[in-house]
Design a protein around this motif. Structure first.
Motif, PDB file in Angstrom:
ATOM      1  N   TRP A  11      -7.325 -53.262 -50.679  1.00  0.00           N
ATOM      2  CA  TRP A  11      -6.850 -52.662 -49.431  1.00  0.00           C
ATOM      3  C   TRP A  11      -7.925 -51.855 -48.736  1.00  0.00           C
ATOM      4  O   TRP A  11      -7.938 -51.759 -47.499  1.00  0.00           O
ATOM      5  N   THR A  66      -2.772 -53.294 -35.988  1.00  0.00           N
ATOM      6  CA  THR A  66      -2.675 -53.728 -37.381  1.00  0.00           C
ATOM      7  C   THR A  66      -3.487 -52.821 -38.300  1.00  0.00           C
ATOM      8  O   THR A  66      -3.040 -52.464 -39.399  1.00  0.00           O
ATOM      9  N   THR A 336       4.061 -50.920 -53.518  1.00  0.00           N
ATOM     10  CA  THR A 336       3.847 -51.025 -52.068  1.00  0.00           C
ATOM     11  C   THR A 336       2.597 -51.824 -51.749  1.00  0.00           C
ATOM     12  O   THR A 336       2.620 -52.718 -50.890  1.00  0.00           O
ATOM     13  N   ILE A 339       3.268 -55.621 -52.456  1.00  0.00           N
ATOM     14  CA  ILE A 339       4.063 -56.301 -51.425  1.00  0.00           C
ATOM     15  C   ILE A 339       3.236 -56.507 -50.168  1.00  0.00           C
ATOM     16  O   ILE A 339       3.220 -57.598 -49.573  1.00  0.00           O
ATOM     17  N   MET A 340       2.525 -55.461 -49.754  1.00  0.00           N
ATOM     18  CA  MET A 340       1.707 -55.559 -48.548  1.00  0.00           C
ATOM     19  C   MET A 340       0.599 -56.594 -48.694  1.00  0.00           C
ATOM     20  O   MET A 340       0.224 -57.259 -47.727  1.00  0.00           O
ATOM     21  N   TYR A 342       0.660 -59.463 -50.297  1.00  0.00           N
ATOM     22  CA  TYR A 342       1.163 -60.823 -50.058  1.00  0.00           C
ATOM     23  C   TYR A 342       1.575 -61.023 -48.596  1.00  0.00           C
ATOM     24  O   TYR A 342       1.442 -62.123 -48.050  1.00  0.00           O
ATOM     25  N   VAL A 343       2.052 -59.951 -47.964  1.00  0.00           N
ATOM     26  CA  VAL A 343       2.342 -60.040 -46.531  1.00  0.00           C
ATOM     27  C   VAL A 343       1.051 -60.269 -45.750  1.00  0.00           C
ATOM     28  O   VAL A 343       1.001 -61.095 -44.825  1.00  0.00           O
ATOM     29  N   ALA A 344      -0.012 -59.558 -46.129  1.00  0.00           N
ATOM     30  CA  ALA A 344      -1.297 -59.702 -45.444  1.00  0.00           C
ATOM     31  C   ALA A 344      -1.870 -61.103 -45.626  1.00  0.00           C
ATOM     32  O   ALA A 344      -2.508 -61.645 -44.711  1.00  0.00           O
ATOM     33  N   ILE A 346      -0.361 -63.753 -45.563  1.00  0.00           N
ATOM     34  CA  ILE A 346       0.297 -64.642 -44.602  1.00  0.00           C
ATOM     35  C   ILE A 346      -0.106 -64.320 -43.168  1.00  0.00           C
ATOM     36  O   ILE A 346      -0.502 -65.206 -42.400  1.00  0.00           O
ATOM     37  N   PHE A 347      -0.052 -63.035 -42.806  1.00  0.00           N
ATOM     38  CA  PHE A 347      -0.151 -62.674 -41.392  1.00  0.00           C
ATOM     39  C   PHE A 347      -1.573 -62.442 -40.894  1.00  0.00           C
ATOM     40  O   PHE A 347      -1.843 -62.676 -39.713  1.00  0.00           O
TER      41      PHE A 347
END
Length: 380
Positions: A11, A66, A336, A339-340, A342-344, A346-347
């Motif tokens: 991160w 973002t 946290t 989860i973030m 795996y979201v990152a 994708i997006f």
């Protein structure tokens, strides 16, 4: 599931990538806005310049939003402390950024030269003020920010707004202005022709020399004139975040330590010095596309240099060094960050993909006649 230490490093890297993405994409918007009253001598000149960034500026803001969201979610201590210490500076930045959409929308509503000149200066402020403040903020991070935590981890800022405007921070601000004006001038080389392109080309020659000189001066100042920060206690990389459980001391030249320990990090300052010089050489030869890539490399090199120099610190405390925030004690929980992550996955590629697609669709040069006739992508 990735371990806590690895996620914290990931991160830290992702926030850096988002900041570099913002600087490269929205940086030329800010640069063109700041150059509007310098390069643009006539109303048509300025309309051409505005139309080069018109199709992109709002989409480029996604990188800024973002990055802010990532800092809020991944490093909440940084977000909270920054808004305590840099509140007025951040409000000035936001007010300046507001001038851009308003200026783009209202500038051409009337043909009165005084009306348009007013909005031209508003767009100038919307470019130059954020560029300066971003650099000043990074300069103060390297110096250390005056804040402390109590036993309940409530932060108190112990400095003042005007204390942020110290000599080193102002130098960092000038570096930021220089590199973003360089980026804006290479964008104008790429997207315009005629007299605007020639003026932008000349500016690229000048800024390609001035920017690395300022960057080298700041590096020498950090190495020989300013204190950096060093963790002297045991470093626990996988414990719950709490910035009160370590010992930190300030040492002269400590921000250079990482380059001795990790020599590969030297690629960042080398890029920050060499890339703008290449921009000047490429501009002389009229290679505008490569010059733009070179200015993007300049931004990446300078931002990475700041990040590599401070690692693992994110926001050192000059009031109480032991309360400095690092990637090991200022992050969100393991869950946290997981989860973030795996979201990152994708997006972030989606954001990158549509950014590249928009540049491809809007490729080509904007000419004065296009603006006069309303052809192509000209709307302002």
């Amino acid at each position: 599931m990735l371990d806590y230490e690895t996620l914290r490093i990931i991160w830290w890297l992702l926030v850096g990538v988002l900041l570099i993405g913002f600087a490269i994409t929205d940086g030329f918007d800010l640069g063109v806005g700041a150059l509007l009253t310098l390069v643009g001598k006539t109303d048509n000149d300025r309309r051409v310049m505005i139309n080069t960034i018109g199709p992109h500026w709002d989409g480029n803001q996604v990188w800024f939003i973002t990055a802010g969201g990532a800092i809020f979610a991944a490093f909440p201590f940084i977000y909270a402390t920054a808004f305590s210490g840099f509140y007025l500076a951040l409000m000035l930045t936001l007010m300046a950024l507001w001038m851009r959409p308003i200026g783009f929308d209202y500038r051409s509503k009337l043909t009165d030269p005084r009306w348009r000149s007013l909005w031209d200066w508003a767009l100038f402020a919307g470019g130059i003020v954020p560029s300066l403040i971003f650099g000043v903020a990074f300069g103060n991070l390297l110096l250390g920010v005056p804040f402390v935590f109590d036993d309940m981890l409530k932060v108190t800022y112990t400095g003042s707004f005007f204390a942020l405007l110290n000599p080193f921070a102002i130098l960092a601000g000038l570096i930021s202005v220089g590199m973003l004006l360089l980026h804006g001038s290479t964008w104008l080389q790429l997207k315009t022709d005629g007299v605007i392109r020639e003026r932008a080309r000349f500016l690229s020659l000048v800024l390609g020399v001035v920017t690395p000189v300022l960057f080298i001066l700041a590096g020498l100042w950090l190495a020989f004139g300013l204190d950096g920060y060093v963790i002297t206690s045991a470093v626990v990389t996988d414990a719950a975040s709490n910035p009160l459980h370590k010992t930190v001391v300030a040492e002269s030249g400590a921000w250079m330590n990482n380059y001795a320990q990790y020599p590969w990090m030297l690629v960042a300052p080398v890029l920050g010095i060499v890339a703008p010089v290449l921009v000047s050489l490429l501009s002389i030869r009229g290679r505008s596309g490569w010059a733009f890539i070179g200015s993007a490399g300049t931004l990446a090199g300078i931002i990475l240099t700041a990040g590599f120099s401070m690692f693992p610190f994110l926001m050192p405390s000059s009031s109480h060094p032991g309360m400095s925030l690092t990637i090991w004690d200022a992050s969100s929980s393991h869950l946290t960050l997981s989860i973030m992550f795996y979201v990152a996955l994708i997006f972030v590629p989606i954001v990158l993909g549509y950014t590249l697609w928009s540049f491809w669709v809007m490729r080509g040069r904007i000419k004065e006649q296009d603006v006069a006739d309303g052809h192509g992508h000209t709307i302002y």
